[in-house]
Design a protein around this motif. Structure first.
Motif, PDB file in Angstrom:
ATOM      1  N   MET A   1      -1.457  15.907  -3.494  1.00 26.54           N
ATOM      2  CA  MET A   1      -0.071  15.544  -3.801  1.00 26.54           C
ATOM      3  C   MET A   1       0.142  14.058  -3.509  1.00 26.54           C
ATOM      4  O   MET A   1      -0.159  13.587  -2.414  1.00 26.54           O
ATOM      5  CB  MET A   1       0.816  16.388  -2.909  1.00 26.54           C
ATOM      6  N   ASP A   2       0.623  13.283  -4.465  1.00 34.38           N
ATOM      7  CA  ASP A   2       0.887  11.865  -4.256  1.00 34.38           C
ATOM      8  C   ASP A   2       2.063  11.694  -3.294  1.00 34.38           C
ATOM      9  O   ASP A   2       2.999  12.466  -3.315  1.00 34.38           O
ATOM     10  CB  ASP A   2       1.234  11.167  -5.571  1.00 34.38           C
ATOM     11  N   SER A   3       1.993  10.637  -2.458  1.00 33.11           N
ATOM     12  CA  SER A   3       3.087  10.409  -1.535  1.00 33.11           C
ATOM     13  C   SER A   3       3.213   8.932  -1.198  1.00 33.11           C
ATOM     14  O   SER A   3       2.251   8.324  -0.769  1.00 33.11           O
ATOM     15  CB  SER A   3       2.888  11.202  -0.238  1.00 33.11           C
ATOM     16  N   PRO A   4       4.392   8.338  -1.429  1.00 29.95           N
ATOM     17  CA  PRO A   4       4.611   6.972  -0.968  1.00 29.95           C
ATOM     18  C   PRO A   4       4.849   6.978   0.534  1.00 29.95           C
ATOM     19  O   PRO A   4       5.567   7.831   1.041  1.00 29.95           O
ATOM     20  CB  PRO A   4       5.866   6.530  -1.724  1.00 29.95           C
ATOM     21  N   VAL A   5       4.229   6.055   1.253  1.00 28.89           N
ATOM     22  CA  VAL A   5       4.382   5.987   2.692  1.00 28.89           C
ATOM     23  C   VAL A   5       4.796   4.566   3.060  1.00 28.89           C
ATOM     24  O   VAL A   5       4.217   3.606   2.570  1.00 28.89           O
ATOM     25  CB  VAL A   5       3.054   6.340   3.418  1.00 28.89           C
ATOM     26  N   THR A   6       5.789   4.419   3.912  1.00 26.24           N
ATOM     27  CA  THR A   6       6.217   3.085   4.332  1.00 26.24           C
ATOM     28  C   THR A   6       5.468   2.702   5.603  1.00 26.24           C
ATOM     29  O   THR A   6       5.570   3.391   6.617  1.00 26.24           O
ATOM     30  CB  THR A   6       7.728   3.065   4.613  1.00 26.24           C
ATOM     31  N   PRO A   7       4.655   1.629   5.564  1.00 25.09           N
ATOM     32  CA  PRO A   7       3.886   1.269   6.745  1.00 25.09           C
ATOM     33  C   PRO A   7       4.740   0.577   7.798  1.00 25.09           C
ATOM     34  O   PRO A   7       5.509  -0.327   7.487  1.00 25.09           O
ATOM     35  CB  PRO A   7       2.838   0.299   6.183  1.00 25.09           C
ATOM     36  N   HIS A   8       4.615   0.996   9.051  1.00 26.13           N
ATOM     37  CA  HIS A   8       5.283   0.326  10.152  1.00 26.13           C
ATOM     38  C   HIS A   8       4.254   0.139  11.251  1.00 26.13           C
ATOM     39  O   HIS A   8       3.761   1.097  11.824  1.00 26.13           O
ATOM     40  CB  HIS A   8       6.477   1.139  10.656  1.00 26.13           C
ATOM     41  N   HIS A   9       3.933  -1.118  11.525  1.00 28.20           N
ATOM     42  CA  HIS A   9       2.997  -1.444  12.593  1.00 28.20           C
ATOM     43  C   HIS A   9       1.690  -0.662  12.453  1.00 28.20           C
ATOM     44  O   HIS A   9       1.222  -0.030  13.389  1.00 28.20           O
ATOM     45  CB  HIS A   9       3.644  -1.190  13.958  1.00 28.20           C
ATOM     46  N   THR A  10       1.138  -0.679  11.267  1.00 22.83           N
ATOM     47  CA  THR A  10      -0.153  -0.048  11.014  1.00 22.83           C
ATOM     48  C   THR A  10      -1.268  -0.975  11.473  1.00 22.83           C
ATOM     49  O   THR A  10      -1.209  -2.190  11.265  1.00 22.83           O
ATOM     50  CB  THR A  10      -0.322   0.226   9.499  1.00 22.83           C
ATOM     51  N   THR A  11      -2.296  -0.403  12.097  1.00 26.47           N
ATOM     52  CA  THR A  11      -3.505  -1.162  12.419  1.00 26.47           C
ATOM     53  C   THR A  11      -4.590  -0.772  11.430  1.00 26.47           C
ATOM     54  O   THR A  11      -4.933   0.404  11.314  1.00 26.47           O
ATOM     55  CB  THR A  11      -3.988  -0.890  13.859  1.00 26.47           C
ATOM     56  N   ALA A  12      -5.090  -1.762  10.693  1.00 28.45           N
ATOM     57  CA  ALA A  12      -6.102  -1.509   9.667  1.00 28.45           C
ATOM     58  C   ALA A  12      -7.400  -2.215  10.018  1.00 28.45           C
ATOM     59  O   ALA A  12      -7.409  -3.341  10.528  1.00 28.45           O
ATOM     60  CB  ALA A  12      -5.606  -1.997   8.309  1.00 28.45           C
ATOM     61  N   LEU A  13      -8.511  -1.552   9.748  1.00 29.65           N
ATOM     62  CA  LEU A  13      -9.839  -2.155   9.884  1.00 29.65           C
ATOM     63  C   LEU A  13     -10.266  -2.659   8.513  1.00 29.65           C
ATOM     64  O   LEU A  13     -10.398  -1.870   7.575  1.00 29.65           O
ATOM     65  CB  LEU A  13     -10.836  -1.116  10.402  1.00 29.65           C
ATOM     66  N   LEU A  14     -10.429  -3.976   8.379  1.00 28.26           N
ATOM     67  CA  LEU A  14     -10.907  -4.562   7.130  1.00 28.26           C
ATOM     68  C   LEU A  14     -12.397  -4.850   7.261  1.00 28.26           C
ATOM     69  O   LEU A  14     -12.814  -5.633   8.117  1.00 28.26           O
ATOM     70  CB  LEU A  14     -10.156  -5.861   6.816  1.00 28.26           C
ATOM     71  N   ILE A  15     -13.200  -4.190   6.424  1.00 27.33           N
ATOM     72  CA  ILE A  15     -14.649  -4.405   6.421  1.00 27.33           C
ATOM     73  C   ILE A  15     -15.000  -5.149   5.143  1.00 27.33           C
ATOM     74  O   ILE A  15     -14.808  -4.642   4.038  1.00 27.33           O
ATOM     75  CB  ILE A  15     -15.418  -3.071   6.505  1.00 27.33           C
TER      76      ILE A  15
ATOM     77  N   ILE B   1      -1.936  -2.304  -1.465  1.00 27.28           N
ATOM     78  CA  ILE B   1      -1.987  -1.870  -0.067  1.00 27.28           C
ATOM     79  C   ILE B   1      -0.593  -1.929   0.559  1.00 27.28           C
ATOM     80  O   ILE B   1      -0.165  -1.014   1.266  1.00 27.28           O
ATOM     81  CB  ILE B   1      -2.992  -2.722   0.739  1.00 27.28           C
ATOM     82  N   VAL B   2       0.138  -2.997   0.277  1.00 24.16           N
ATOM     83  CA  VAL B   2       1.497  -3.149   0.815  1.00 24.16           C
ATOM     84  C   VAL B   2       2.435  -2.090   0.235  1.00 24.16           C
ATOM     85  O   VAL B   2       3.250  -1.497   0.959  1.00 24.16           O
ATOM     86  CB  VAL B   2       2.028  -4.566   0.518  1.00 24.16           C
ATOM     87  N   ASP B   3       2.311  -1.821  -1.065  1.00 23.84           N
ATOM     88  CA  ASP B   3       3.144  -0.791  -1.700  1.00 23.84           C
ATOM     89  C   ASP B   3       2.867   0.584  -1.095  1.00 23.84           C
ATOM     90  O   ASP B   3       3.744   1.444  -1.041  1.00 23.84           O
ATOM     91  CB  ASP B   3       2.903  -0.762  -3.207  1.00 23.84           C
ATOM     92  N   ASN B   4       1.600   0.799  -0.692  1.00 28.16           N
ATOM     93  CA  ASN B   4       1.217   1.947   0.142  1.00 28.16           C
ATOM     94  C   ASN B   4       1.508   3.308  -0.474  1.00 28.16           C
ATOM     95  O   ASN B   4       1.949   4.238   0.190  1.00 28.16           O
ATOM     96  CB  ASN B   4       1.896   1.841   1.517  1.00 28.16           C
ATOM     97  N   HIS B   5       1.248   3.418  -1.774  1.00 35.49           N
ATOM     98  CA  HIS B   5       1.354   4.731  -2.428  1.00 35.49           C
ATOM     99  C   HIS B   5       0.024   5.460  -2.219  1.00 35.49           C
ATOM    100  O   HIS B   5      -1.039   4.920  -2.509  1.00 35.49           O
ATOM    101  CB  HIS B   5       1.634   4.570  -3.918  1.00 35.49           C
ATOM    102  N   ARG B   6       0.072   6.691  -1.755  1.00 39.07           N
ATOM    103  CA  ARG B   6      -1.151   7.411  -1.387  1.00 39.07           C
ATOM    104  C   ARG B   6      -1.321   8.706  -2.172  1.00 39.07           C
ATOM    105  O   ARG B   6      -0.349   9.353  -2.532  1.00 39.07           O
ATOM    106  CB  ARG B   6      -1.152   7.711   0.110  1.00 39.07           C
ATOM    107  N   SER B   7      -2.574   9.064  -2.410  1.00 37.04           N
ATOM    108  CA  SER B   7      -2.881  10.385  -2.965  1.00 37.04           C
ATOM    109  C   SER B   7      -4.245  10.808  -2.455  1.00 37.04           C
ATOM    110  O   SER B   7      -5.007   9.998  -1.903  1.00 37.04           O
ATOM    111  CB  SER B   7      -2.852  10.368  -4.495  1.00 37.04           C
ATOM    112  N   ARG B   8      -4.554  12.071  -2.643  1.00 38.77           N
ATOM    113  CA  ARG B   8      -5.846  12.586  -2.165  1.00 38.77           C
ATOM    114  C   ARG B   8      -6.808  12.735  -3.344  1.00 38.77           C
ATOM    115  O   ARG B   8      -6.403  13.092  -4.445  1.00 38.77           O
ATOM    116  CB  ARG B   8      -5.660  13.913  -1.428  1.00 38.77           C
TER     117      ARG B   8
END
Length: 300
Positions: free
Chosen positions: A1-15, A118-125
């Motif tokens: 199910m697609d889901s927009p998520v609003t990021p707040h103080h997310t810690t991301a690992l950039l490789i 990434i900023v828009d942060n729309h997610r799906s599986r």
């Protein structure tokens, strides 16, 4: 199910893979600024091997909420097992030659566009493919596709870009030999004479070729095609069908889809998936539906 998520103080690992086609020249400063302005704190690491990529994820898994993979399909595929193990969402900066997973997910080819996703942060599986307990995202090959990969040296990729796949295909055809194969697909058996077998979890491979026009990376099935022994000129006449996943229009080409595929050959044959040698026949291919959460553009 697609889901927009609003990021707040997310810690991301950039490789970031500095060996990928654009990884050593990519200017990510603007993108990192965009992330910071939207509450995403970044831990930045470089990688030059699959082992390093995995180690970075393992070292930081407990303190991050997102993994951003900057590289090509090999870089992303090498992270699959750790992402699945820790159920970490991921995002992509497409810095490779083909960027086929990014293509399957409709991620922009530009860095600025990918950072904005990434900023828009729309997610799906999405699905994850499995071959003999090894994970893959895009497409696995037996036969001609394996030879193409061996011809696709880093130097060829750097010099020829997306055209490197065409150059490698000509060289590979001269070295490939037909083989006999037994397929067991969801309980049904098929016997074939083949020069190339491809099994797709995702939609694209080899710089934008489509494994099957109906294939999607979230459809819960694997799509397979097998090409019969043929001349180079006949294969070239089928370029349009091969490019756009219309294999069922090609004479004697076998296509099938399923969730459980067993492939057996008389002698063990190499299996390449997402550009890496990961297994040999006999092999069992499975799909894990809805396995991972990914950041991708909204379909709207």
């Amino acid at each position: 199910m697609d889901s927009p998520v609003t990021p707040h103080h997310t810690t991301a690992l950039l490789i970031l893979n500095s060996n990928s086609r654009s990884g050593d020249t990519a200017d990510i400063a603007d993108g990192l600024g965009l992330l910071a302005n939207n509450g995403i704190q970044v831990i930045q690491k470089k990688t030059s091997s699959a082992q390093q990529t995995v180690q970075h994820i393992e070292d930081h898994a407990q303190q991050i909420q997102l993994v951003i993979l900057g590289g090509g399909d090999g870089t992303i595929s090498s992270a699959a097992a750790s992402l699945y193990k820790h159920q970490l969402p991921f995002a992509i900066l497409p810095l490779g030659t083909a960027n086929d997973l990014a293509r399957s997910l409709n991620i922009p080819a530009t860095l600025s566009g990918a950072f904005q996703v990434i900023v828009d942060n729309h997610r799906s599986r999405i699905n994850l493919g499995v071959i003999n307990n090894h994970y893959f995202f895009n497409v696995a090959h037996i036969g001609l596709g394996v030879k193409v990969t061996s011809e696709l040296t880093p130097q060829v990729k750097k010099t020829w870009g997306v055209f490197s796949y065409l150059k490698a295909a000509f060289a590979a055809f001269k070295k490939s030999r037909p083989f006999r194969v037994a397929l067991h697909v969801d309980g049904k058996t098929h016997y074939l004479h083949s020069i190339q077998i491809a099994v797709g979890n995702g939609r694209y491979y080899g710089g934008g070729n489509v494994v099957d026009e109906k294939s999607e990376i979230d459809d819960g099935t694997l799509c397979l095609y097998s090409l019969p022994p043929s001349t180079l000129w006949k294969l070239l006449s089928y370029t349009f069908f091969l490019r756009y996943g219309k294999h069922h229009y090609m004479q004697e080409t076998f296509t099938v889809s399923g969730q459980h595929i067993e492939i057996t050959t008389r002698k063990p044959k190499d299996i390449i998936a997402d550009g890496e040698l990961i297994a040999k026949t006999p092999a069992v291919f499975k799909v894990i539906p809805q396995a991972l959460e990914v950041i991708r553009p909204s379909p709207d």
